[in-house]
Design a protein around this motif. Structure first.
Motif, PDB file in Angstrom:
ATOM      1  N   CYS A  85       0.844  -1.194   0.000  1.00  0.00           N
ATOM      2  CA  CYS A  85       0.000   0.000   0.000  1.00  0.00           C
ATOM      3  C   CYS A  85       0.877   1.240   0.000  1.00  0.00           C
ATOM      4  N   GLY A  86       0.408   2.274  -0.674  1.00  0.00           N
ATOM      5  CA  GLY A  86       1.164   3.508  -0.764  1.00  0.00           C
ATOM      6  C   GLY A  86       1.130   4.308   0.533  1.00  0.00           C
ATOM      7  N   ALA A  87       1.792   5.469   0.507  1.00  0.00           N
ATOM      8  CA  ALA A  87       1.874   6.317   1.693  1.00  0.00           C
ATOM      9  C   ALA A  87       0.478   6.740   2.145  1.00  0.00           C
ATOM     10  N   GLY A  88       0.250   6.674   3.452  1.00  0.00           N
ATOM     11  CA  GLY A  88      -1.031   7.061   4.012  1.00  0.00           C
ATOM     12  C   GLY A  88      -2.053   5.949   4.052  1.00  0.00           C
ATOM     13  N   ARG A  89      -1.671   4.757   3.598  1.00  0.00           N
ATOM     14  CA  ARG A  89      -2.596   3.628   3.570  1.00  0.00           C
ATOM     15  C   ARG A  89      -1.965   2.413   4.250  1.00  0.00           C
ATOM     16  N   ALA A  99      -7.370  -8.732   0.601  1.00  0.00           N
ATOM     17  CA  ALA A  99      -6.548  -7.616   1.071  1.00  0.00           C
ATOM     18  C   ALA A  99      -6.959  -6.308   0.400  1.00  0.00           C
ATOM     19  N   GLN A 100      -7.171  -5.273   1.200  1.00  0.00           N
ATOM     20  CA  GLN A 100      -7.551  -3.955   0.695  1.00  0.00           C
ATOM     21  C   GLN A 100      -6.666  -2.893   1.344  1.00  0.00           C
ATOM     22  N   CYS A 101      -6.329  -1.853   0.584  1.00  0.00           N
ATOM     23  CA  CYS A 101      -5.574  -0.729   1.131  1.00  0.00           C
ATOM     24  C   CYS A 101      -6.557   0.327   1.627  1.00  0.00           C
ATOM     25  N   VAL A 102      -6.495   0.653   2.890  1.00  0.00           N
ATOM     26  CA  VAL A 102      -7.389   1.643   3.491  1.00  0.00           C
ATOM     27  C   VAL A 102      -6.559   2.748   4.132  1.00  0.00           C
ATOM     28  N   CYS A 103      -7.198   3.886   4.359  1.00  0.00           N
ATOM     29  CA  CYS A 103      -6.493   5.023   4.945  1.00  0.00           C
ATOM     30  C   CYS A 103      -6.089   4.730   6.397  1.00  0.00           C
ATOM     31  N   ILE A 104      -4.924   5.210   6.772  1.00  0.00           N
ATOM     32  CA  ILE A 104      -4.475   5.091   8.164  1.00  0.00           C
ATOM     33  C   ILE A 104      -5.457   5.836   9.064  1.00  0.00           C
ATOM     34  N   VAL A 131      -0.045  14.190   6.678  1.00  0.00           N
ATOM     35  CA  VAL A 131      -0.202  14.716   5.312  1.00  0.00           C
ATOM     36  C   VAL A 131      -0.686  13.605   4.384  1.00  0.00           C
ATOM     37  N   HIS A 132      -0.026  12.448   4.455  1.00  0.00           N
ATOM     38  CA  HIS A 132      -0.422  11.312   3.622  1.00  0.00           C
ATOM     39  C   HIS A 132      -1.842  10.852   3.958  1.00  0.00           C
ATOM     40  N   GLN A 133      -2.175  10.875   5.240  1.00  0.00           N
ATOM     41  CA  GLN A 133      -3.517  10.480   5.678  1.00  0.00           C
ATOM     42  C   GLN A 133      -4.568  11.432   5.105  1.00  0.00           C
ATOM     43  N   ALA A 134      -4.289  12.741   5.164  1.00  0.00           N
ATOM     44  CA  ALA A 134      -5.234  13.734   4.660  1.00  0.00           C
ATOM     45  C   ALA A 134      -5.471  13.559   3.162  1.00  0.00           C
ATOM     46  N   ASN A 139      -8.873  11.403  -1.447  1.00  0.00           N
ATOM     47  CA  ASN A 139      -8.892  10.576  -2.650  1.00  0.00           C
ATOM     48  C   ASN A 139      -9.828   9.381  -2.532  1.00  0.00           C
ATOM     49  N   SER A 140     -10.234   9.037  -1.309  1.00  0.00           N
ATOM     50  CA  SER A 140     -11.129   7.894  -1.113  1.00  0.00           C
ATOM     51  C   SER A 140     -12.556   8.318  -0.793  1.00  0.00           C
ATOM     52  N   GLY A 141     -12.840   9.633  -0.867  1.00  0.00           N
ATOM     53  CA  GLY A 141     -14.183  10.121  -0.601  1.00  0.00           C
ATOM     54  C   GLY A 141     -14.575  10.098   0.856  1.00  0.00           C
TER      55      GLY A 141
END
Length: 303
Positions: A85-89, A99-104, A131-134, A139-141
């Protein structure tokens, strides 16, 4: 992948042990029949042994299933094992175990003021995690999104925001040359320290003897290196952080220069945009990222 291999290996070992136990049990049964049982005909002996084998097989099958269930519970396969998962996820299995990438959800409190970051909106934030979380929320609504302008929020540099000197027109016009030199020198320095991956090392060696490749190979290397997760053949504004942050204090033109690379202002820089920004011939900017990634993967498999 590692978890699956471990599970299969343990299952195989348990199977061998159970088969060995069955074989020993059968021998014992035959031995007991031979010593203690009254004299029987050959047919009766065969029927007794067959019945004993069926009972033994049924018992072993039940024992095998029970042991296999224990193994599955102990070595439960983690669907997030191979998920990046990318930054913030972060990775989190859904109800179906996918497996799913979700926000921290929460970021750790950073008491150290040196961990503060200045974002592209000229705001000081407690940490890059927030910052990554925001950005992820927007981006995920997620209803926790602070506003549409935070959809592309990214870290400019570490530390509290400060006034930066203006980049003069003369400095800006000379910046592409200085940037090309900097990229090549970084690539050479990594090669000298044996920290440059082998698939990039060939490009660096070729660049040493060819002035054209000197610039293009360094530019392609850094663009491929920056195109992280997701690997979408573009470099986003936040993926430029490894270049932007360390140079902000030394090169006050780095921020406006990188902003100018995004010619269509879609917050993503293609390889052609990167080449034009560095004033390189578009025909020389060969997209080798996938090829280099395959070479790197093959090298890891050989090891």
């Amino acid at each position: 992948m590692r978890a699956r291999t471990q599970l299969l290996l343990v299952t195989f070992c348990v199977g061998i042990l159970l088969v060995t136990d069955v074989s020993g049990e059968r021998k014992k049964k035959r031995h007991r029949h031979g010593e203690n049982a009254p004299t029987k005909t050959a047919v009766e002996n065969d029927e007794d042994l067959s019945s004993a084998d069926e009972e033994s097989n049924l018992s072993v099958e039940e024992e095998y299933k029970a042991n296999l269930q224990k193994i599955k519970e102990e070595f439960q396969y983690d669907p997030c094992m191979d998920k990046h998962c990318g930054a913030g996820r972060v990775c989190q299995p859904d109800k179906e175990g996918v497996a799913q990438c979700v926000c921290i959800e929460t970021c750790e409190t950073e008491p150290d003021p040196r961990r503060r970051v200045c974002i592209n909106l000229n705001e000081t934030w407690p940490s890059d995690c927030e910052v990554h979380q925001a950005r992820c929320f927007c981006n995920s609504g997620d209803s926790r999104c602070k506003g549409p302008e935070y959809k592309h929020v990214h870290v400019e540099y570490y530390g509290t925001c400060r006034d930066m000197p203006e980049c003069s027109e003369e400095d800006m016009s000379d910046f592409p040359r200085r940037m090309r030199d900097w990229l090549f020198n970084i690539m050479r320095d990594l090669a000298d320290r044996k920290e440059l991956p082998a698939h990039y090392l060939k490009m660096q060696r070729a660049a040493e003897t060819n002035l054209t490749l000197r610039w293009t190979n360094a530019a392609i290397w850094k663009w491929c290196d920056l195109d992280g997760s997701p690997h979408d053949r573009t470099v986003s504004r936040h993926e430029l952080f490894p270049i932007r942050a360390p140079l902000m204090a030394l090169e006050h033109c780095i921020a406006p220069f990188l902003d100018s690379c995004d010619r269509d202002n879609n917050h993503k820089i293609t390889l052609n945009e990167w080449g034009k920004c560095l004033e390189l011939d578009e025909a020389d900017m060969d997209d080798k990222c996938d090829q280099l990634a395959e070479i790197a993967a093959a090298g890891l498999e050989d090891e």
